[in-house]
Design a protein around this motif. Structure first.
Motif, PDB file in Angstrom:
ATOM      1  N   TYR A 128       2.075   1.730   4.017  1.00  0.00           N
ATOM      2  CA  TYR A 128       1.340   1.050   2.945  1.00  0.00           C
ATOM      3  C   TYR A 128       1.484   1.827   1.636  1.00  0.00           C
ATOM      4  N   GLY A 129       1.001   1.223   0.562  1.00  0.00           N
ATOM      5  CA  GLY A 129       0.988   1.911  -0.724  1.00  0.00           C
ATOM      6  C   GLY A 129       2.295   1.871  -1.487  1.00  0.00           C
ATOM      7  N   TRP A 138      -0.655  -6.707   3.297  1.00  0.00           N
ATOM      8  CA  TRP A 138      -1.130  -5.574   4.079  1.00  0.00           C
ATOM      9  C   TRP A 138      -2.107  -6.040   5.165  1.00  0.00           C
ATOM     10  N   TYR A 156       0.958   5.149   7.481  1.00  0.00           N
ATOM     11  CA  TYR A 156       1.245   6.221   6.538  1.00  0.00           C
ATOM     12  C   TYR A 156       1.465   5.665   5.139  1.00  0.00           C
ATOM     13  N   SER A 157       0.960   6.395   4.163  1.00  0.00           N
ATOM     14  CA  SER A 157       1.190   6.016   2.776  1.00  0.00           C
ATOM     15  C   SER A 157       2.624   6.354   2.397  1.00  0.00           C
ATOM     16  N   GLU A 180      -1.301   5.548  -6.769  1.00  0.00           N
ATOM     17  CA  GLU A 180      -2.292   6.219  -5.928  1.00  0.00           C
ATOM     18  C   GLU A 180      -3.517   5.348  -5.690  1.00  0.00           C
ATOM     19  N   SER A 183      -2.676   2.853  -3.023  1.00  0.00           N
ATOM     20  CA  SER A 183      -2.613   3.507  -1.725  1.00  0.00           C
ATOM     21  C   SER A 183      -4.013   3.763  -1.174  1.00  0.00           C
ATOM     22  N   GLN A 186      -5.651   0.451  -0.069  1.00  0.00           N
ATOM     23  CA  GLN A 186      -5.090  -0.083   1.177  1.00  0.00           C
ATOM     24  C   GLN A 186      -5.441   0.794   2.372  1.00  0.00           C
ATOM     25  N   PHE A 187      -5.640   2.075   2.129  1.00  0.00           N
ATOM     26  CA  PHE A 187      -6.121   2.965   3.185  1.00  0.00           C
ATOM     27  C   PHE A 187      -7.536   2.546   3.602  1.00  0.00           C
ATOM     28  N   SER A 205      -4.189   9.521   9.953  1.00  0.00           N
ATOM     29  CA  SER A 205      -3.190   8.450   9.977  1.00  0.00           C
ATOM     30  C   SER A 205      -3.145   7.676  11.287  1.00  0.00           C
TER      31      SER A 205
END
Length: 347
Positions: A128-129, A138, A156-157, A180, A183, A186-187, A205
């Motif tokens: 992602y990101g 996503w 993982y970004s 950033e 990211s 989406q995290f 992660s």
């Protein structure tokens, strides 16, 4: 190469380390290009020199395009009992942008083939990101894995490594830079969606259904010892790290002459403390104050107790039952927090 790896197994076993192996992991490249016979013969070779637990987790890291029907059926006749599949995305344009070898239909089909063959212990990777990934896409990627009822998901970004094609395109303005804020957002989507679906966020992660944690990866985060076989393979014995030369020809030559080419790093006291901080904080088990005092002394614990206070005050770390844990806010800056807690090397 396989002959050299078997020979390295024999050489490594002569060190006297007879600890029972609870996991084997074929990874660090594309081991799925090996045929099933090669894979099983290597597992058999390991069992000649080491005691493999009956319930050992034996994982094959695989690209979707390698998992055709024939390969999957052949793997049923090996001791492989877990797959780590590098899905990354279910969108064609995203996979093309990432320069992945597989396409969207192969990503979908690979999971189905493995499940249809009777393999239930599967982990899949997502990324992602990156600029092409909208929040809608996503969410759809995550939903796809939930529909497959995958018990373990790693995400993982996207990072840009120096001197890569992507790094070049960004510097030339041909591709937008990573964002950033995107990211981080989406995290948070990932965490909310998976936790609400019954997954445990057991490492920054990594997400798993209860008791479906990756045994192999968890050993790294808990500081267990491990042995790596093959070019570039890393090993850890508690006091030092070693890694084999990356060059295939030189690796084979060194092994054949019984003089393996490897670099060794002796870990200092500070290295050991810092590694424990970095790995433990990333997990749901947290950083154990009793373990710190026992392994590293009361002075080290007192120093960490002082340096961690600002992060507790800012709501990024919490202390509970003698363990320090990252909060949801802290998980967004996990590496920063850990680095601020590191002990400095003495001259």
């Amino acid at each position: 190469m396989m002959a050299a790896m078997r020979q390295e197994l024999e050489l490594r076993s002569q060190s006297g380390d007879t600890k029972k192996l609870t996991s084997l992991y074929f990874g660090g490249g594309t081991p799925s290009i090996l045929d099933a016979g090669h894979i099983q013969s290597f597992i058999d070779a390991v069992s000649e020199y080491y005691d493999i637990a009956e319930d050992a987790e034996i994982t094959l890291e695989a690209n979707p395009d390698d998992l055709d029907h024939k390969k999957v059926q052949q793997l049923r006749h090996t001791d492989i009992n877990r797959f780590s599949i590098g899905i990354q995305s279910f969108y064609e344009e995203d996979l093309s942008w990432m320069n992945r070898a597989h396409n969207a239909s192969e990503a979908d089909a690979a999971i189905k083939r493995v499940q249809d063959a009777g393999f239930e212990n599967i982990t899949a990777d997502l990324i992602y990101g990156y600029p092409l990934l909208t929040d809608q896409k996503w969410n759809a990627n995550i939903n796809k894995l939930l529909e497959f009822e995958i018990p373990h998901i790693s995400a993982y970004s996207m990072t840009v490594e120096p001197q890569t094609a992507l790094d070049h395109f960004i510097k030339k303005g041909k591709s937008p830079a990573m964002n950033e804020s995107q990211s981080a957002a989406q995290f948070e989507i990932l965490i909310d969606k998976l936790v609400n679906s019954g997954f445990e966020h057991y490492e920054i992660s990594n997400f798993a259904k209860p008791d479906r944690y990756a045994r192999h990866n968890s050993s790294y985060w808990k500081g267990d010892t491990y042995i790596g076989i093959g070019p570039s393979a890393h090993s850890f014995n508690g006091d030092n790290r070693s890694w084999n030369i990356a060059n295939n020809a030189l690796y084979i030559k060194g092994i054949s002459e019984k003089t393996p080419v490897a670099e060794v790093e002796q870990l200092s006291f500070e290295n050991k403390v810092n590694e424990y901080i970095m790995t433990s904080l990333r997990t749901m088990w947290g950083m154990d104050t009793a373990k710190i005092e026992e392994a590293f002394g009361s002075d080290t614990l007192n120093q960490l107790t002082n340096t961690i206070q600002p992060f507790i005050a800012q709501g990024e770390v919490r202390l509970q039952d003698g363990h320090y844990y990252l909060t949801a806010k802290g998980k967004l800056i996990a590496d920063h927090i850990a680095s601020e807690l590191f002990l400095e090397e003495e001259d």
